[in-house]
Motif scaffolding. Sequence first.
Motif, PDB file in Angstrom:
ATOM      1  N   ILE A 166     -34.709  22.183 -47.339  1.00  0.00           N
ATOM      2  CA  ILE A 166     -34.606  22.183 -45.869  1.00  0.00           C
ATOM      3  C   ILE A 166     -35.562  21.168 -45.261  1.00  0.00           C
ATOM      4  N   VAL A 167     -36.784  21.130 -45.756  1.00  0.00           N
ATOM      5  CA  VAL A 167     -37.766  20.175 -45.232  1.00  0.00           C
ATOM      6  C   VAL A 167     -37.298  18.737 -45.463  1.00  0.00           C
ATOM      7  N   ILE A 168     -36.768  18.457 -46.650  1.00  0.00           N
ATOM      8  CA  ILE A 168     -36.259  17.113 -46.934  1.00  0.00           C
ATOM      9  C   ILE A 168     -35.060  16.801 -46.038  1.00  0.00           C
ATOM     10  N   GLY A 169     -34.171  17.769 -45.852  1.00  0.00           N
ATOM     11  CA  GLY A 169     -33.019  17.565 -44.971  1.00  0.00           C
ATOM     12  C   GLY A 169     -33.435  17.266 -43.545  1.00  0.00           C
ATOM     13  N   ILE A 170     -34.397  18.021 -43.037  1.00  0.00           N
ATOM     14  CA  ILE A 170     -34.890  17.773 -41.676  1.00  0.00           C
ATOM     15  C   ILE A 170     -35.547  16.397 -41.608  1.00  0.00           C
ATOM     16  N   GLY A 171     -36.387  16.097 -42.591  1.00  0.00           N
ATOM     17  CA  GLY A 171     -37.047  14.794 -42.603  1.00  0.00           C
ATOM     18  C   GLY A 171     -36.062  13.645 -42.662  1.00  0.00           C
ATOM     19  N   TYR A 172     -35.061  13.796 -43.517  1.00  0.00           N
ATOM     20  CA  TYR A 172     -34.086  12.722 -43.688  1.00  0.00           C
ATOM     21  C   TYR A 172     -33.192  12.579 -42.457  1.00  0.00           C
ATOM     22  N   PHE A 173     -32.488  13.649 -42.108  1.00  0.00           N
ATOM     23  CA  PHE A 173     -31.526  13.550 -41.008  1.00  0.00           C
ATOM     24  C   PHE A 173     -32.210  13.465 -39.642  1.00  0.00           C
ATOM     25  N   ALA A 174     -33.034  14.443 -39.300  1.00  0.00           N
ATOM     26  CA  ALA A 174     -33.670  14.450 -37.977  1.00  0.00           C
ATOM     27  C   ALA A 174     -34.660  13.301 -37.834  1.00  0.00           C
ATOM     28  N   GLY A 175     -35.444  13.069 -38.887  1.00  0.00           N
ATOM     29  CA  GLY A 175     -36.429  11.999 -38.824  1.00  0.00           C
ATOM     30  C   GLY A 175     -35.808  10.627 -38.655  1.00  0.00           C
ATOM     31  N   MET A 176     -34.799  10.335 -39.456  1.00  0.00           N
ATOM     32  CA  MET A 176     -34.187   9.008 -39.384  1.00  0.00           C
ATOM     33  C   MET A 176     -33.346   8.822 -38.119  1.00  0.00           C
ATOM     34  N   VAL A 223     -25.686   1.716 -42.827  1.00  0.00           N
ATOM     35  CA  VAL A 223     -24.815   0.858 -43.622  1.00  0.00           C
ATOM     36  C   VAL A 223     -23.470   0.648 -42.922  1.00  0.00           C
ATOM     37  N   LEU A 224     -22.964   1.680 -42.270  1.00  0.00           N
ATOM     38  CA  LEU A 224     -21.648   1.591 -41.631  1.00  0.00           C
ATOM     39  C   LEU A 224     -21.716   1.214 -40.145  1.00  0.00           C
ATOM     40  N   GLY A 225     -22.906   0.872 -39.652  1.00  0.00           N
ATOM     41  CA  GLY A 225     -23.053   0.389 -38.278  1.00  0.00           C
ATOM     42  C   GLY A 225     -22.912   1.471 -37.226  1.00  0.00           C
ATOM     43  N   LEU A 226     -23.464   2.649 -37.494  1.00  0.00           N
ATOM     44  CA  LEU A 226     -23.394   3.759 -36.549  1.00  0.00           C
ATOM     45  C   LEU A 226     -24.795   4.117 -36.065  1.00  0.00           C
ATOM     46  N   VAL A 227     -24.872   4.664 -34.862  1.00  0.00           N
ATOM     47  CA  VAL A 227     -26.132   5.164 -34.317  1.00  0.00           C
ATOM     48  C   VAL A 227     -25.900   6.528 -33.682  1.00  0.00           C
ATOM     49  N   VAL A 228     -26.952   7.341 -33.664  1.00  0.00           N
ATOM     50  CA  VAL A 228     -26.923   8.637 -32.995  1.00  0.00           C
ATOM     51  C   VAL A 228     -27.689   8.493 -31.687  1.00  0.00           C
ATOM     52  N   VAL A 229     -27.057   8.897 -30.595  1.00  0.00           N
ATOM     53  CA  VAL A 229     -27.676   8.811 -29.269  1.00  0.00           C
ATOM     54  C   VAL A 229     -27.475  10.126 -28.530  1.00  0.00           C
ATOM     55  N   ASP A 230     -28.227  10.302 -27.438  1.00  0.00           N
ATOM     56  CA  ASP A 230     -27.962  11.461 -26.597  1.00  0.00           C
ATOM     57  C   ASP A 230     -26.763  11.135 -25.704  1.00  0.00           C
ATOM     58  N   GLU A 231     -26.390  12.052 -24.845  1.00  0.00           N
ATOM     59  CA  GLU A 231     -25.184  11.847 -24.031  1.00  0.00           C
ATOM     60  C   GLU A 231     -25.347  10.751 -22.980  1.00  0.00           C
ATOM     61  N   ARG A 287     -31.987   6.989 -27.324  1.00  0.00           N
ATOM     62  CA  ARG A 287     -32.456   7.472 -28.618  1.00  0.00           C
ATOM     63  C   ARG A 287     -32.804   8.951 -28.495  1.00  0.00           C
ATOM     64  N   ILE A 288     -32.476   9.731 -29.524  1.00  0.00           N
ATOM     65  CA  ILE A 288     -32.746  11.168 -29.467  1.00  0.00           C
ATOM     66  C   ILE A 288     -34.191  11.453 -29.883  1.00  0.00           C
ATOM     67  N   SER A 289     -34.685  12.588 -29.407  1.00  0.00           N
ATOM     68  CA  SER A 289     -36.031  13.025 -29.789  1.00  0.00           C
ATOM     69  C   SER A 289     -35.971  13.705 -31.153  1.00  0.00           C
ATOM     70  N   LEU A 290     -37.131  13.873 -31.772  1.00  0.00           N
ATOM     71  CA  LEU A 290     -37.192  14.584 -33.049  1.00  0.00           C
ATOM     72  C   LEU A 290     -36.708  16.023 -32.866  1.00  0.00           C
ATOM     73  N   ALA A 291     -37.083  16.653 -31.759  1.00  0.00           N
ATOM     74  CA  ALA A 291     -36.649  18.035 -31.498  1.00  0.00           C
ATOM     75  C   ALA A 291     -35.127  18.119 -31.424  1.00  0.00           C
ATOM     76  N   LYS A 292     -34.509  17.166 -30.757  1.00  0.00           N
ATOM     77  CA  LYS A 292     -33.041  17.144 -30.660  1.00  0.00           C
ATOM     78  C   LYS A 292     -32.436  16.888 -32.039  1.00  0.00           C
ATOM     79  N   GLY A 293     -33.079  16.048 -32.830  1.00  0.00           N
ATOM     80  CA  GLY A 293     -32.618  15.785 -34.190  1.00  0.00           C
ATOM     81  C   GLY A 293     -32.679  17.032 -35.062  1.00  0.00           C
TER      82      GLY A 293
END
Length: 152
Positions: free
Chosen positions: A57-67, A80-88, A92-98
């Motif tokens: 779980i810690v690695i998953g949070i670090g990897y997905f939420a952190g990155m 690699v596929l040219g995608l970004v995660v953003v808020d609405e 850029r999203i916050s770590l808490a939102k991640g």
Amino acid sequence: MPYAGFWIRVGAYIIDAIVLAVVGGIIGGLFGGAAGSANDPMGFMAGGSLLLNLISIVIGIGYFAGMESSSWQATLGKKVLGLVVVDENGQRISLAKGIGRYFGKILSALIVLIGFIMVAFTEKKQGLHDMLAGTLVLKGAPGEYGTAGVFD
């Protein structure tokens, strides 16, 4: 906005799953656990070890939420596929939102993956985890859709 559809997001997740399987194999080897599978890339759920589950779980949070909350705004697969995660608002999203998005993915998976399949059928290509966290996955580069917080 060019929303990222279902199949490109599946491709990004496959890349992420490979990365996490390698990490899971290394950590599993260090702790005597088994390497990951397609359903459990970190490979710890079947082993039943509480410590390995927590590490997963810690690695998953670090990897997905952190990155996804970093200046990259993406995991390796998304990058690699040219995608970004953003808020609405395209920011850029916050770590808490991640972190909220990460736990939303667990819920999306628990309901027979329907939370992920929703991406194919919603207007903004959002899965349940995106809706819960108020996020979008877009085709583009970091900072392309907003500037507040992107270069902090």
